[in-house]
Design an enzyme around this catalytic site. Structure first.
Site, PDB file in Angstrom:
ATOM      1  N   GLY A 290       0.835  -1.204   0.000  1.00 59.06           N
ATOM      2  CA  GLY A 290       0.000   0.000   0.000  1.00 59.06           C
ATOM      3  C   GLY A 290       0.861   1.241   0.000  1.00 59.06           C
ATOM      4  CB  ALA A 291       4.245   1.651  -1.184  1.00 60.27           C
ATOM      5  CG  ASN A 292      -0.921   3.643  -4.078  1.00 64.61           C
ATOM      6  OD1 ASN A 292      -0.997   2.540  -3.548  1.00 64.61           O
ATOM      7  ND2 ASN A 292      -1.956   4.448  -4.207  1.00 64.61           N
TER       8      ASN A 292
ATOM      9  N   GLY B  42      -0.384   7.958   1.265  1.00 64.01           N
ATOM     10  CA  GLY B  42      -0.421   7.975   2.727  1.00 64.01           C
ATOM     11  C   GLY B  42       0.883   7.553   3.398  1.00 64.01           C
TER      12      GLY B  42
ATOM     13  N   GLY C 230       2.241   4.756   3.731  1.00 66.26           N
ATOM     14  CA  GLY C 230       3.060   3.821   2.940  1.00 66.26           C
ATOM     15  C   GLY C 230       3.957   4.553   1.959  1.00 66.26           C
TER      16      GLY C 230
ATOM     17  CB  SER D  22      -4.817   1.615  14.524  1.00 64.78           C
ATOM     18  OG  SER D  22      -5.587   2.772  14.776  1.00 64.78           O
TER      19      SER D  22
ATOM     20  CE1 TYR E 273      -8.310   1.250  10.084  1.00 62.67           C
ATOM     21  CE2 TYR E 273      -8.648   2.311  12.206  1.00 62.67           C
ATOM     22  CZ  TYR E 273      -7.832   2.021  11.132  1.00 62.67           C
ATOM     23  OH  TYR E 273      -6.532   2.478  11.087  1.00 62.67           O
TER      24      TYR E 273
HETATM   25  N1  LIG Z   1      -3.459   7.657   9.068  1.00 69.84           N
HETATM   26  C1  LIG Z   1      -3.633   7.334  10.336  1.00 69.84           C
HETATM   27  O1  LIG Z   1      -3.864   8.194  11.193  1.00 69.84           O
HETATM   28  C2  LIG Z   1      -3.514   5.919  10.767  1.00 69.84           C
HETATM   29  C3  LIG Z   1      -3.738   5.631  12.122  1.00 69.84           C
HETATM   30  C4  LIG Z   1      -3.601   4.328  12.555  1.00 69.84           C
HETATM   31  C5  LIG Z   1      -3.233   3.333  11.673  1.00 69.84           C
HETATM   32  N2  LIG Z   1      -3.036   3.635  10.367  1.00 69.84           N
HETATM   33  C6  LIG Z   1      -2.685   2.522   9.473  1.00 69.84           C
HETATM   34  O2  LIG Z   1      -1.651   2.910   8.591  1.00 69.84           O
HETATM   35  C7  LIG Z   1      -1.834   2.268   7.318  1.00 69.84           C
HETATM   36  C8  LIG Z   1      -1.842   3.322   6.228  1.00 69.84           C
HETATM   37  O3  LIG Z   1      -2.880   4.247   6.499  1.00 69.84           O
HETATM   38  P1  LIG Z   1      -3.023   5.586   5.656  1.00 69.84           P
HETATM   39  O4  LIG Z   1      -3.648   6.591   6.543  1.00 69.84           O
HETATM   40  O5  LIG Z   1      -1.769   5.891   4.980  1.00 69.84           O
HETATM   41  O6  LIG Z   1      -4.125   5.137   4.595  1.00 69.84           O
HETATM   42  P2  LIG Z   1      -4.346   5.632   3.078  1.00 69.84           P
HETATM   43  O7  LIG Z   1      -3.773   6.979   2.871  1.00 69.84           O
HETATM   44  O8  LIG Z   1      -5.800   5.400   2.793  1.00 69.84           O
HETATM   45  O9  LIG Z   1      -3.463   4.601   2.236  1.00 69.84           O
HETATM   46  C9  LIG Z   1      -3.820   3.251   2.238  1.00 69.84           C
HETATM   47  C10 LIG Z   1      -2.951   2.520   1.242  1.00 69.84           C
HETATM   48  O10 LIG Z   1      -3.353   1.135   1.260  1.00 69.84           O
HETATM   49  C11 LIG Z   1      -3.629   0.750  -0.080  1.00 69.84           C
HETATM   50  N3  LIG Z   1      -4.609  -0.326  -0.166  1.00 69.84           N
HETATM   51  C12 LIG Z   1      -5.897  -0.330   0.224  1.00 69.84           C
HETATM   52  N4  LIG Z   1      -6.485  -1.505  -0.091  1.00 69.84           N
HETATM   53  C13 LIG Z   1      -5.534  -2.260  -0.704  1.00 69.84           C
HETATM   54  C14 LIG Z   1      -5.515  -3.552  -1.280  1.00 69.84           C
HETATM   55  N5  LIG Z   1      -6.612  -4.317  -1.319  1.00 69.84           N
HETATM   56  N6  LIG Z   1      -4.365  -4.015  -1.806  1.00 69.84           N
HETATM   57  C15 LIG Z   1      -3.239  -3.243  -1.796  1.00 69.84           C
HETATM   58  N7  LIG Z   1      -3.197  -1.997  -1.292  1.00 69.84           N
HETATM   59  C16 LIG Z   1      -4.338  -1.512  -0.747  1.00 69.84           C
HETATM   60  C17 LIG Z   1      -4.134   2.013  -0.759  1.00 69.84           C
HETATM   61  O11 LIG Z   1      -4.052   1.856  -2.151  1.00 69.84           O
HETATM   62  P3  LIG Z   1      -5.119   2.571  -3.142  1.00 69.84           P
HETATM   63  O12 LIG Z   1      -4.580   3.954  -3.401  1.00 69.84           O
HETATM   64  O13 LIG Z   1      -5.082   1.682  -4.342  1.00 69.84           O
HETATM   65  O14 LIG Z   1      -6.446   2.595  -2.456  1.00 69.84           O
HETATM   66  C18 LIG Z   1      -3.153   3.012  -0.196  1.00 69.84           C
HETATM   67  O15 LIG Z   1      -1.934   2.949  -0.881  1.00 69.84           O
HETATM   68  C19 LIG Z   1      -3.141   1.487   7.415  1.00 69.84           C
HETATM   69  O16 LIG Z   1      -2.845   0.143   7.733  1.00 69.84           O
HETATM   70  C20 LIG Z   1      -3.859   2.153   8.581  1.00 69.84           C
HETATM   71  O17 LIG Z   1      -4.762   1.299   9.241  1.00 69.84           O
HETATM   72  C21 LIG Z   1      -3.171   4.899   9.882  1.00 69.84           C
END
Ligand SMILES: NC(=O)c1ccc[n+]([C@@H]2O[C@H](COP(=O)([O-])OP(=O)(O)OC[C@H]3O[C@@H](n4cnc5c(N)ncnc54)[C@H](OP(=O)(O)O)[C@@H]3O)[C@@H](O)[C@H]2O)c1
Length: 307
Positions: free
Chosen positions: A20-22, A24, A26, A150, A175
């Site tokens: 999921g590196a594209n 956020g 990642g 999280s 979630y």
């Molecule tokens: N942001 C926060 O405050 C926060 C807090 C606690 C935990 N986290 C954890 O940190 C991680 C990243 O969160 P984020 O905030 O960066 O989320 P994000 O910006 O929504 O990014 C999520 C990433 O996961 C990818 N993804 C989703 N479904 C997928 C699938 N089926 N196969 C492969 N890739 C997939 C998305 O790709 P697409 O672009 O293709 O959708 C995107 O690259 C998550 O595990 C989240 O639970 C985040």
């Protein structure tokens, strides 16, 4: 021990895979690791978004060596192909299990196998990937698997009698439950690796509360609307950008002082420098780990190669 996010250890010669590196956390994890010199493999489900992220890192980080790898963590064929690609890599020093659904659908949805979509994305796909790609990590002494948990793990719980929320789905339960399950997976994996005498380390992290509206804008990677920026900036006192959130998994990958079973998060819970922090008792529960492991094996269709 302190950790300076502006002076990362030299990671040249090491290969790190980020799911999921594209976008956020990642994306920023990948960029920061590339800046430290690591060869970064961006495992993403959408080829165009993956390419946008890869070319952005190449533009922003001189001499970065990055590549894209297809991976949809809800698709078994895709997971298995990605695992084979990892086994074919010369080396894999760390695997960051970051891909996730952070805004779950209001109504319960399932993947092709019938698994609840949030659990499938946030836990089951990574479980299958690690089970199949573990030999690639075993080849590199001290390699790491970093699981994104999280703060929501403090507020939710796993329903052993209804893991897939067939009878009790809400987006919040999906979630928070998935993130409890992800953390349980990471700590149970650590116990099993140690028991097997493996040198692979399983580390669990959380990135606090990191929002896209507080994150630098990059075309094709992070383009929040004006309204989103406005709302996210109103919460600035207790939030940070996803570039800051990424400091936590980056430390988990690079800090030689981090050990398997450690839990890292931002110093002020929702924001701040990456530090060791306490995980919930449920996340660390060997009983819950033992109860969930066979359920993960069954739902992911993948026996795990560790007793
Ligand atoms: N942001 C926060 O405050 C926060 C807090 C606690 C935990 N986290 C954890 O940190 C991680 C990243 O969160 P984020 O905030 O960066 O989320 P994000 O910006 O929504 O990014 C999520 C990433 O996961 C990818 N993804 C989703 N479904 C997928 C699938 N089926 N196969 C492969 N890739 C997939 C998305 O790709 P697409 O672009 O293709 O959708 C995107 O690259 C998550 O595990 C989240 O639970 C985040």
């Amino acid at each position: 021990m302190g950790w300076d996010v502006t002076a990362l250890p030299d990671a040249r010669g090491r290969t790190v895979v980020v799911t999921g590196a594209n976008a956020g956390v990642g994306y920023w994890t990948s960029e920061q690791l590339a800046r430290a010199g690591a060869h970064v493999v961006l495992a993403c489900r959408d080829p165009e978004r993956a390419e946008a992220a890869v070319s952005t890192i190449r533009r922003r980080v001189p001499r970065a060596t990055v590549e894209a790898m297809p991976l949809d963590v809800t698709d078994r064929r895709s997971i298995d192909a990605a695992a084979d690609a990892l086994l074919a890599q010369d080396r894999v020093d760390a695997l960051v299990l970051n891909a996730g659904i952070v805004h779950p659908p209001r109504e319960r949805r399932t993947d092709e196998e019938g698994n609840e979509l949030v659990l499938s994305t946030n836990v089951l796909g990574h479980f299958r990937l690690v089970a199949r790609a573990l030999p690639a990590l075993e080849r590199m002494p001290g390699s790491r698997i970093v699981t994104l948990g999280s703060l929501a793990s403090r507020l939710g719980r796993v329903r052993l009698d209804d893991l897939q929320l067939k009878d009790s789905y809400t987006s919040w339960r999906a979630y928070s439950g998935s993130k409890v399950a992800a953390q349980v997976f990471g700590f149970e994996l650590d116990r099993r690796l140690r028991a097997a005498g493996s040198t692979v380390q399983s580390v669990v992290v959380h990135p606090g509360y990191s929002t896209s509206g507080r994150t630098p804008g990059i075309r094709g990677v992070n383009q929040p609307s004006r309204a989103k920026r406005f709302v996210d900036n109103l919460q600035a006192a207790w939030t940070q950008g996803k570039d800051d959130g990424a400091h936590v998994p980056v430390r988990a990958v690079l800090d030689p002082a981090v050990a398997g079973g450690d839990y890292l998060g931002p110093a002020a819970w929702t924001k701040g420098a990456p530090v060791h922090t306490p995980a919930t008792r449920a996340s660390r529960s060997p009983r819950l780990g033992a109860a969930l492991w066979p359920l993960f094996e069954q739902a992911s269709g993948q026996p795990f190669p560790l007793p």
